[in-house]
Design an enzyme around this catalytic site. Structure first.
Site: not given
Ligand code: COA
Length: 259
Positions: A65, A111, A114, A134
C-alpha cells in the site's frame, strides 16, 4: 483508459499491469479504485476468459500500500481503507468466476503480497521477494494478508513472516507453496500465458465451479462438500458437459461454449 494500470486483452487473456514503477507500483487510492474497475471488467466482459495481474518494470510486482497515504488515517479511515480494498479488489478477485493469475515480477510486499495471494494462483520470477512488513510500521496487513497467508503456507510459517516482517525469496516461496512455479523473469509472462491458454481450452462453467468450490474450503458459511455435489449435478445440464462426453466418445477435441 486507466491512469495507473495498463490493460490489454489478447485473445481472451486480460493482462492487468500495475503501472507506477517509480513508486514500485505501490497501491494508492487511485490504483485500488482502478483495480476495482478492471476486476469488474473481468466479471462483465464476455471477451475476457482469464486475467493475469503483474507489475510494470523489472523490480516490483507491487511494493505494498502507498505508505505516504497512511499519515492522515485515523481508526475509521484505516478501517474504511481495508474494508473498501477487500470488497472492491481482493475479495472480488478471489470470488471472480474467471481465473485470475498473479505473475509476480519482483517485490510483492504488504498489499502486493496480498494482491498476489488474492489471485487464484501465483507464478513468480526468480527475482521475486514476498513479505508482509506491516509490523515495521506498527500495523498488520489490512487486505486479507493475515488470513490468506495462513491459508496458503500454514500458521507457523505465516506467523513468522507476519511477526518478523521478513522477506522470503522466490525459492522459499516455492518451497512454502506460496507460488506454483518459479521462472527466469523473461519466461514469467510466457509461462503464465501458456497456463492461461490451457485453462481456456476447458469448459468455462466447470472452471467457475472449480474456483467457487475451492473457495468454499475457507468459507465457514458454506459446506464445500455440499456445494461440490450441487455444482457437479448442475454442470450435467450444461451444453459443455454433453459436448465433453460426446467429444471423448467420438475421439475428438471438445468445442466448449460456456453454456
Ligand atoms: N509506498 C509508497 N512509496 C513506496 C513504497 C510504498 N509501499 N514502496 C516503495 N516506495 C517508493 C519509495 O519511497 C521510493 O520513492 P522515491 O524515489 O520518491 O523516494 C521509490 O518507491 C523506490 O523505492 P526505494 O525504497 O528507493 O527502493 P529500494 O530498492 O531502496 O527498496 C523496498 C525497495 C521494496 C525494500 C523499499 O522500497 C520498501 O521497503 N518499501 C516499502 C515496503 C512496505 O513496507 N510495504 C508495505 C506497506 S504496508
Amino acid at each position: 483508459m486507466y491512469q495507473t494500470l495498463l490493460t490489454r486483452n489478447e485473445a481472451g487473456i486480460f493482462y492487468i499491469t500495475v503501472n507506477r514503477p517509480e513508486k514500485l507500483n505501490a497501491l494508492n487510492k487511485i490504483v485500488i479504485s482502478e483495480l476495482g474497475a478492471a476486476i469488474e471488467e473481468i466479471y462483465t466482459n464476455p471477451n475476457i476468459k482469464v486475467a493475469i495481474i503483474t507489475g510494470a518494470g523489472e523490480k516490483a510486482f507491487v511494493a505494498g500500500a502507498d505508505i505516504s497515504e497512511f499519515q492522515q488515517l485515523d481508526a475509521t479511515g484505516g478501517r474504511q481503507l481495508a474494508a473498501k480494498g477487500q470488497e472492491l479488489v481482493f475479495d472480488k478477485i478471489e470470488r471472480c468466476p474467471k481465473p485470475v493469475i498473479a505473475a509476480v515480477n519482483g517485490f510483492a510486499l504488504g498489499g502486493g503480497c496480498e494482491l498476489a495471494m488474492a489471485c487464484h494462483f501465483r507464478l513468480a520470477g526468480s527475482n521475486a521477494k514476498f513479505g508482509q512488513p506491516e509490523v515495521n510500521l506498527g500495523l498488520i496487513p489490512g487486505y486479507g494478508g493475515t488470513q490468506r497467508l495462513v491459508q496458503l503456507i500454514g500458521k507457523g510459517r505465516a506467523l513468522e513472516l507476519l511477526m518478523t516482517g521478513a522477506m522470503i525469496d522466490a525459492d522459499t516461496a516455492l518451497r512454502y507453496g506460496l507460488i506454483n512455479h518459479m521462472l527466469p523473469l523473461t519466461e514469467l509472462l510466457p509461462k503464465t500465458t501458456e497456463i492461461a491458454k490451457l485453462i481456456m481450452t476447458k469448459a468455462p462453467l466447470a472452471i467457475t465451479g472449480c474456483i467457487h468450490t475451492a473457495n468454499a474450503v475457507y468459507d465457514q458459511t458454506q459446506n464445500g462438500f455440499e456445494l461440490e455435489i450441487a455444482t457437479f449435478g448442475t454442470l450435467f445440464e450444461t451444453e459443455d458437459a454433453k459436448e465433453g462426453a460426446r467429444a471423448f466418445l467420438e475421439k475428438r477435441k471438445p468445442a466448449f461454449q460456456g453454456k
